[in-house]
Design a protein around this motif. Structure first.
Motif, mmCIF file in Angstrom:
data_model
loop_
_atom_site.group_PDB
_atom_site.id
_atom_site.type_symbol
_atom_site.label_atom_id
_atom_site.label_comp_id
_atom_site.label_asym_id
_atom_site.label_seq_id
_atom_site.Cartn_x
_atom_site.Cartn_y
_atom_site.Cartn_z
ATOM 1 N N LEU A 21 4.802 6.511 28.844
ATOM 2 C CA LEU A 21 4.488 7.911 28.345
ATOM 3 C C LEU A 21 4.666 8.372 26.979
ATOM 4 N N GLN A 22 5.942 8.069 26.565
ATOM 5 C CA GLN A 22 6.507 8.573 25.344
ATOM 6 C C GLN A 22 5.579 7.797 24.186
ATOM 7 N N SER A 23 5.468 6.517 24.348
ATOM 8 C CA SER A 23 4.440 5.792 23.337
ATOM 9 C C SER A 23 3.057 6.410 23.312
ATOM 10 N N VAL B 73 8.598 14.179 32.294
ATOM 11 C CA VAL B 73 8.573 15.485 31.727
ATOM 12 C C VAL B 73 8.542 15.219 30.146
ATOM 13 N N LEU B 74 7.669 15.881 29.405
ATOM 14 C CA LEU B 74 7.722 15.935 28.084
ATOM 15 C C LEU B 74 8.410 16.944 27.601
ATOM 16 N N TYR B 75 9.295 16.573 26.488
ATOM 17 C CA TYR B 75 10.398 17.691 25.991
ATOM 18 C C TYR B 75 9.921 17.380 24.469
ATOM 19 N N LEU B 76 9.393 18.636 23.946
ATOM 20 C CA LEU B 76 9.224 18.554 22.297
ATOM 21 C C LEU B 76 10.121 19.714 21.820
ATOM 22 N N ASP B 77 11.076 19.150 21.130
ATOM 23 C CA ASP B 77 12.061 19.935 20.413
ATOM 24 C C ASP B 77 11.896 19.874 18.811
ATOM 25 N N GLY B 78 12.559 20.574 18.274
ATOM 26 C CA GLY B 78 12.660 20.445 16.691
ATOM 27 C C GLY B 78 12.089 21.570 15.919
ATOM 28 N N ALA C 272 -2.260 10.999 30.648
ATOM 29 C CA ALA C 272 -2.148 10.945 32.216
ATOM 30 C C ALA C 272 -0.960 10.306 32.660
ATOM 31 N N GLY C 273 -0.439 11.112 33.467
ATOM 32 C CA GLY C 273 0.997 10.959 34.349
ATOM 33 C C GLY C 273 2.076 11.757 33.863
ATOM 34 N N LEU C 274 2.036 12.519 32.809
ATOM 35 C CA LEU C 274 3.038 13.554 32.683
ATOM 36 C C LEU C 274 2.645 14.496 33.436
#
Length: 333
Positions: free
Chosen positions: A171-173, A200-205, A224-226
């Motif tokens: 998923l991250q890729s 779960v996708l974490y967007l930080d920064g 797909a899959g998140l």
């Protein structure tokens, strides 16, 4: 599933995960015990030591947090060593547990159990190899359980339509590829921290604008899959406004002609102050604000300062300078 608890907040248990006590690493998760009547987690089995270490059992209420990376307990290692050594009366599951599809008779392995943190009630499970599929099954599909066995009931068409449960690495890729494929985001990439944990996708920064933050979220939604997206990116335009507001409310910098110019969280202060104390105060306020990565203090000390001198923008568009008071918000072309 319940809507009051997000996927990110749920506790996820994977057999073989490392277990940490309040004072350090202590063992490996080997067993999970569920109450067969109310589908609540009641106990965890933890193997101490290496391959042939002994297993002890602790109640669910000793769990502080749990993810695919690790399980953290509230008790110390000494307390864990003294935990009960016999399995309690619960439906017990380990890495050999199976999930059965009632309609087809097919079966797969049990790879993850997710529960609500407040009461331990099962929210969903992840099964591997069920009719060749790795899928997430919500509690509504789970009908019966006993030690080593969970029965799931759902139409064949529904099972086949469920999205595949994918690894965090996959998923991250794909998330990174999707975001990088959008040309305008290239300059923002170095300011972002992208991480997938338990789907779960974490967007930080930091990112250059709130519009681009929305663009990142939109790009990620196509993966797909998140299961959930936590967009916590701090946009430069919002950061500039918030910093100007904070300084306008601080008696040390109120009404001073100070310009605030963030670039992916690296903030440049420009303009004038009346004395060195104000010069230091402005930097102190900005450097301690959430989302600020660094401060470049270009403020001039000028006892007679009353105007903020700004540079014209590179193009013909109008630009806006964020300063500590509406009195000094100036537009230039």
């Amino acid at each position: 599933m319940k809507t009051t608890t997000s996927i990110a907040e749920m506790q996820k248990f994977i057999f073989g995960s490392k277990v940490y006590c309040s004072d350090g690493e202590s063992g490996v998760l080997t067993h999970i015990g569920l109450d067969a009547k109310n589908w609540r987690m009641v106990v965890l089995g933890i193997r101490l030591g290496r391959l042939f270490g002994r297993t002890v059992y602790v109640p669910f209420n000793t769990v502080a947090s749990a993810s695919s990376e690790k399980v953290t307990l509230t008790i110390s290692r000494d307390e864990l060593e003294r935990a009960r050594k016999d399995a309690p009366g619960a439906a017990m599951f380990d890495s050999h547990a199976r999930v059965f599809h009632v309609e087809s008779g097919a079966e797969g392995g049990l790879s993850l159990i997710a529960v609500y943190p407040d009461n331990g009630e099962v929210a969903y499970i992840v099964t591997k190899g069920l009719k060749g599929l790795d899928v997430l099954l919500e509690r509504a599909y789970l009908k019966q359980l006993e030690s080593g066995r969970i029965e799931a009931s759902l139409p064949e068409s529904t099972l086949q339509a469920l999205p595949a449960y994918r690894s965090d690495q996959e998923l991250q890729s794909e998330v990174e590829e999707n975001i990088f494929d959008l040309g305008p985001l290239h300059i923002d990439f170095r300011g972002m921290e992208i991480r997938v944990l338990d789907s779960v996708l974490y967007l930080d920064g930091n990112i250059s604008s709130s519009l681009r933050s929305d663009m990142v979220g939109d790009q990620a939604m196509g993966v797909a899959g998140l299961l959930e997206i936590k967009n916590r990116l701090i946009a430069d335009d919002e950061l500039a406004s918030e910093l100007a507001m904070v300084m306008s409310r601080d008696e040390r910098t109120k009404d001073l002609p100070i310009g605030v110019y963030p670039r992916l969280g690296h903030v440049r202060l420009s303009g004038s102050v009346h004395n060195k104390k104000q010069h230091a105060a402005a930097e102190e306020i900005v450097s301690g604000f959430p989302g600020v990565q660094s401060v470049e203090n270009e403020l001039r000390v000028d006892p007679n300062a009353s105007m903020l001198y700004v540079l014209s923008s590179a193009g013909n568009e109008e630009s806006k300078d964020h300063v500590p008071s509406d009195k000094y918000v100036r537009h230039t072309k």
